[in-house]
Motif scaffolding. Structure first.
Motif, PDB file in Angstrom:
ATOM      1  N   ALA A 179     -23.838  -9.269  26.655  1.00 25.17           N
ATOM      2  CA  ALA A 179     -23.922  -7.889  26.170  1.00 25.17           C
ATOM      3  C   ALA A 179     -25.365  -7.399  26.211  1.00 25.17           C
ATOM      4  O   ALA A 179     -25.633  -6.226  26.521  1.00 25.17           O
ATOM      5  N   LEU A 180     -26.307  -8.284  25.911  1.00 24.13           N
ATOM      6  CA  LEU A 180     -27.724  -7.949  26.001  1.00 24.13           C
ATOM      7  C   LEU A 180     -28.105  -7.623  27.444  1.00 24.13           C
ATOM      8  O   LEU A 180     -28.872  -6.692  27.709  1.00 24.13           O
ATOM      9  N   ARG A 251     -22.001   3.215  25.231  1.00 27.60           N
ATOM     10  CA  ARG A 251     -23.004   2.898  24.203  1.00 27.60           C
ATOM     11  C   ARG A 251     -23.316   1.414  24.228  1.00 27.60           C
ATOM     12  O   ARG A 251     -22.431   0.582  24.412  1.00 27.60           O
ATOM     13  N   THR A 252     -24.571   1.078  24.066  1.00 29.97           N
ATOM     14  CA  THR A 252     -24.986  -0.308  23.840  1.00 29.97           C
ATOM     15  C   THR A 252     -25.869  -0.341  22.600  1.00 29.97           C
ATOM     16  O   THR A 252     -26.561   0.635  22.296  1.00 29.97           O
ATOM     17  N   LEU A 253     -25.826  -1.458  21.895  1.00 28.98           N
ATOM     18  CA  LEU A 253     -26.624  -1.567  20.675  1.00 28.98           C
ATOM     19  C   LEU A 253     -26.996  -3.017  20.429  1.00 28.98           C
ATOM     20  O   LEU A 253     -26.147  -3.908  20.518  1.00 28.98           O
ATOM     21  N   ARG A 254     -28.273  -3.250  20.117  1.00 31.89           N
ATOM     22  CA  ARG A 254     -28.770  -4.606  19.844  1.00 31.89           C
ATOM     23  C   ARG A 254     -29.380  -4.654  18.447  1.00 31.89           C
ATOM     24  O   ARG A 254     -30.210  -3.822  18.102  1.00 31.89           O
ATOM     25  N   THR A 255     -28.970  -5.635  17.655  1.00 28.75           N
ATOM     26  CA  THR A 255     -29.588  -5.874  16.352  1.00 28.75           C
ATOM     27  C   THR A 255     -29.823  -7.367  16.190  1.00 28.75           C
ATOM     28  O   THR A 255     -29.083  -8.186  16.746  1.00 28.75           O
ATOM     29  N   VAL A 297     -22.697  -3.055  13.100  1.00 30.22           N
ATOM     30  CA  VAL A 297     -21.532  -2.180  12.955  1.00 30.22           C
ATOM     31  C   VAL A 297     -21.906  -0.878  12.253  1.00 30.22           C
ATOM     32  O   VAL A 297     -21.417   0.198  12.601  1.00 30.22           O
ATOM     33  N   THR A 298     -22.801  -0.958  11.269  1.00 25.57           N
ATOM     34  CA  THR A 298     -23.209   0.238  10.533  1.00 25.57           C
ATOM     35  C   THR A 298     -23.891   1.248  11.452  1.00 25.57           C
ATOM     36  O   THR A 298     -23.578   2.443  11.434  1.00 25.57           O
ATOM     37  N   VAL A 299     -24.815   0.762  12.281  1.00 27.52           N
ATOM     38  CA  VAL A 299     -25.537   1.660  13.192  1.00 27.52           C
ATOM     39  C   VAL A 299     -24.599   2.196  14.265  1.00 27.52           C
ATOM     40  O   VAL A 299     -24.616   3.392  14.587  1.00 27.52           O
ATOM     41  N   LEU A 300     -23.758   1.309  14.810  1.00 31.39           N
ATOM     42  CA  LEU A 300     -22.832   1.746  15.859  1.00 31.39           C
ATOM     43  C   LEU A 300     -21.847   2.775  15.318  1.00 31.39           C
ATOM     44  O   LEU A 300     -21.565   3.781  15.969  1.00 31.39           O
ATOM     45  N   GLY A 301     -21.345   2.519  14.112  1.00 35.81           N
ATOM     46  CA  GLY A 301     -20.388   3.438  13.515  1.00 35.81           C
ATOM     47  C   GLY A 301     -20.957   4.825  13.306  1.00 35.81           C
ATOM     48  O   GLY A 301     -20.263   5.838  13.470  1.00 35.81           O
ATOM     49  N   SER A 302     -22.244   4.898  12.973  1.00 42.89           N
ATOM     50  CA  SER A 302     -22.872   6.202  12.744  1.00 42.89           C
ATOM     51  C   SER A 302     -22.926   7.064  14.001  1.00 42.89           C
ATOM     52  O   SER A 302     -23.068   8.275  13.922  1.00 42.89           O
ATOM     53  N   SER A 303     -22.801   6.415  15.166  1.00 43.36           N
ATOM     54  CA  SER A 303     -22.904   7.167  16.422  1.00 43.36           C
ATOM     55  C   SER A 303     -21.560   7.421  17.098  1.00 43.36           C
ATOM     56  O   SER A 303     -21.448   8.349  17.900  1.00 43.36           O
ATOM     57  N   ILE A 304     -20.528   6.632  16.776  1.00 36.71           N
ATOM     58  CA  ILE A 304     -19.259   6.808  17.497  1.00 36.71           C
ATOM     59  C   ILE A 304     -18.095   7.221  16.595  1.00 36.71           C
ATOM     60  O   ILE A 304     -17.090   7.725  17.091  1.00 36.71           O
ATOM     61  N   LEU A 305     -18.208   7.008  15.289  1.00 32.99           N
ATOM     62  CA  LEU A 305     -17.090   7.309  14.399  1.00 32.99           C
ATOM     63  C   LEU A 305     -16.969   8.808  14.136  1.00 32.99           C
ATOM     64  O   LEU A 305     -17.973   9.529  14.135  1.00 32.99           O
ATOM     65  N   PRO A 306     -15.760   9.291  13.902  1.00 24.62           N
ATOM     66  CA  PRO A 306     -15.597  10.707  13.531  1.00 24.62           C
ATOM     67  C   PRO A 306     -16.195  10.974  12.151  1.00 24.62           C
ATOM     68  O   PRO A 306     -16.335  10.062  11.329  1.00 24.62           O
ATOM     69  N   PRO A 411     -30.767 -15.008  14.793  1.00 21.61           N
ATOM     70  CA  PRO A 411     -29.430 -14.579  15.259  1.00 21.61           C
ATOM     71  C   PRO A 411     -29.461 -13.129  15.716  1.00 21.61           C
ATOM     72  O   PRO A 411     -30.327 -12.369  15.304  1.00 21.61           O
ATOM     73  N   LYS A 412     -28.508 -12.774  16.563  1.00 20.93           N
ATOM     74  CA  LYS A 412     -28.450 -11.417  17.075  1.00 20.93           C
ATOM     75  C   LYS A 412     -27.002 -10.993  17.267  1.00 20.93           C
ATOM     76  O   LYS A 412     -26.104 -11.827  17.421  1.00 20.93           O
ATOM     77  N   CYS A 413     -26.791  -9.688  17.268  1.00 23.55           N
ATOM     78  CA  CYS A 413     -25.474  -9.104  17.484  1.00 23.55           C
ATOM     79  C   CYS A 413     -25.638  -7.949  18.461  1.00 23.55           C
ATOM     80  O   CYS A 413     -26.450  -7.050  18.225  1.00 23.55           O
ATOM     81  N   ASN A 414     -24.900  -7.994  19.556  1.00 18.82           N
ATOM     82  CA  ASN A 414     -25.016  -6.975  20.588  1.00 18.82           C
ATOM     83  C   ASN A 414     -23.655  -6.358  20.880  1.00 18.82           C
ATOM     84  O   ASN A 414     -22.670  -7.086  21.033  1.00 18.82           O
ATOM     85  N   SER A 415     -23.618  -5.037  20.942  1.00 20.09           N
ATOM     86  CA  SER A 415     -22.372  -4.312  21.208  1.00 20.09           C
ATOM     87  C   SER A 415     -22.457  -3.543  22.517  1.00 20.09           C
ATOM     88  O   SER A 415     -23.503  -2.992  22.860  1.00 20.09           O
TER      89      SER A 415
END
Length: 448
Positions: A179-180, A251-255, A297-306, A411-415
């Motif tokens: 994903a990165l 959308r891509t997102l790295r944390t 998930v918090t950052v991603l949700g702020s950009s894609i959720l209704p 650790p990292k999480c990538n969407s």
């Protein structure tokens, strides 16, 4: 001050309107520059390892019993891990790990590289009707094996790629590295906005140098869980590719949380007391993974959720903080936007825990559970086997959003969020790594 005093109210209003217009058009231009270069995922390929690499539990344990490095307690521990892992008897290990003792020399690892990467590169180029000279950007990720020349150089040499190709080799980035790699490819393609370019991302994990020959239980886990696999993904910024590509990269997102010592040390490669090298998985790994996932998930949700889902979540946070600390925070329903989910295949309990935290159902975690069952944990390439599963089941329809969620050491999480623009054509679903077994899935007993 003197100038402002000379201005009458109408002039001030005019100046304010003018500045507002300038700011508005500046924001429009900024958004245009950011999104004017859409990136498309043309197609992808996943390795189907040869049948002679299959390793049933009995074979794995019988071979392990012949290794002088494992005592009876270690063998019992590995048997327990295998039985509870969620994987079947059909997963694969590279040829080097079928020997007694395993072959972990450098040259054996290079042979494994050839076996993992060349077939999927050939398949991807054949499916997309491209030649190696058409590729402008090459990204290869493998966490635990970093030879010199690099893996990207091995590919360039094998396929006689152009001298000006932009190549990148990612190592030590964990299971979320694929994903990165997509995120990196997307950024590079957007930089090359004025030039039509192709980028290939190759993801694998070379297992032979990572084999642990000791008795430290936290390090034995990876021997039991990681299995053979690889994937190749083709992306482009060519506008005409929209007609033939499968997905649009939305959308891509790295944390990451490497700045915290506790998180940093939760999964780390180190030597045991006897000098044997292995990866230690700490007991607090799940807690750390949960915190890393939450931030992503918090950052991603702020950009894609209704807006409605954002509002419900925000109100619940405020209510818990200031009114009633016993109330639970509302978890947004991502299924209002995303149709399909590809979750980390770190083990059946982990998949279920992630799904529970994200309010996902059995059908949502099915691709991850079935990929784990059929192929095991293939590190960074697992996400693409899950997407291949969804395609083989012909579930991905035009307009559907797919969320690929990768988690790894660091650790990292990538969407990566994809939007389907071309479903599988007739016959495509009968190809790929699931071709001869998709009719047997889902295995219901594995889900419950």
């Amino acid at each position: 001050m003197v100038i402002l005093q000379k201005l009458n109210p109408s002039n001030i209003l005019y100046l304010f309107a003018l500045l507002s217009c300038i700011l508005f058009f500046a924001l429009i231009k900024l958004c245009f520059l950011r999104y004017s270069c859409p990136v498309y995922l043309v197609d992808f390929s996943c390795l189907r390892p040869p049948s002679y690499c299959r390793v049933p539990f009995s074979t794995f344990l019988e071979n392990a019993a012949e290794f002088q490095s494992f005592d009876a307690e270690s063998l019992t521990f590995m048997a327990k891990i295998l039985s509870s892992s969620g994987q079947s008897e059909e997963t694969y290990l590279p040829p080097a790990l079928h020997y007694i003792p395993p072959k972990t020399h450098h040259q054996d690892s290079i042979k494994e590289v050839h076996m993992a990467l060349f077939p999927i590169m050939d398949d991807l180029l054949a499916k997309t009707k491209l030649s190696p000279s058409d590729i402008d950007i090459l990204i290869v990720n493998c966490s635990g094996f970093c030879p010199s020349p690099s893996l990207s150089s091995i590919l360039i040499n094998k396929y006689s790629m152009r001298s000006d190709i932009k190549s990148f080799n990612l190592s030590g980035m964990g299971c979320s590295a694929s994903a990165l790699g997509i995120d990196l490819a997307q950024n590079l393609l957007r930089v090359h906005n004025n030039k039509d370019s192709y980028a290939i991302v190759l993801s694998t994990e070379i297992l032979s140098p990572g084999w642990y020959s000791g008795q430290d239980r936290p390090k034995l886990l990876l021997n039991c869980l990681f299995r053979m696999g690889s994937a190749a993904v083709l992306l482009t910024n060519k506008k005409e590719a929209k007609k033939t590509s499968k997905y649009h990269v939305v959308r891509t997102l790295r944390t990451q949380r490497a700045f915290e010592d506790k998180a940093y040390l939760s999964a780390i490669r180190e030597e045991d007391s006897r000098g044997n090298l292995g990866v230690t998985l700490k007991r607090d790994l799940l807690q750390v993974a949960g915190e890393t996932l939450r931030s992503n998930v918090t950052v991603l949700g702020s950009s894609i959720l209704p807006f409605r889902e954002k509002l419900r979540h925000g109100v619940s946070v405020v209510r818990r903080r200031f009114l009633d600390k016993s109330r639970e925070v509302y978890v947004p329903d991502f299924k209002t936007v995303v149709r399909h989910f590809c979750l980390p295949t770190s083990g059946a309990p982990v998949i279920r825990e992630i799904a529970k935290g994200m309010r996902l159902g059995e059908r949502d975690m099915e691709p991850a559970l079935m990929t784990l069952h059929r192929f095991g944990n293939q590190s960074s390439s697992s996400l693409w086997y899950e997407l291949a599963y969804l395609e083989a089941k012909e579930r991905v329809k035009k307009g559907d959003m797919v969320w690929l969620l990768g988690m790894g050491s660091g650790p990292k999480c990538n969407s990566v969020v994809l939007k389907c623009i071309r479903p599988n054509m007739v016959g495509e679903s009968k190809k790929g790594p699931w071709a001869d077994c998709i009719h047997r899935y889902p295995i219901v007993s594995n889900i419950h």
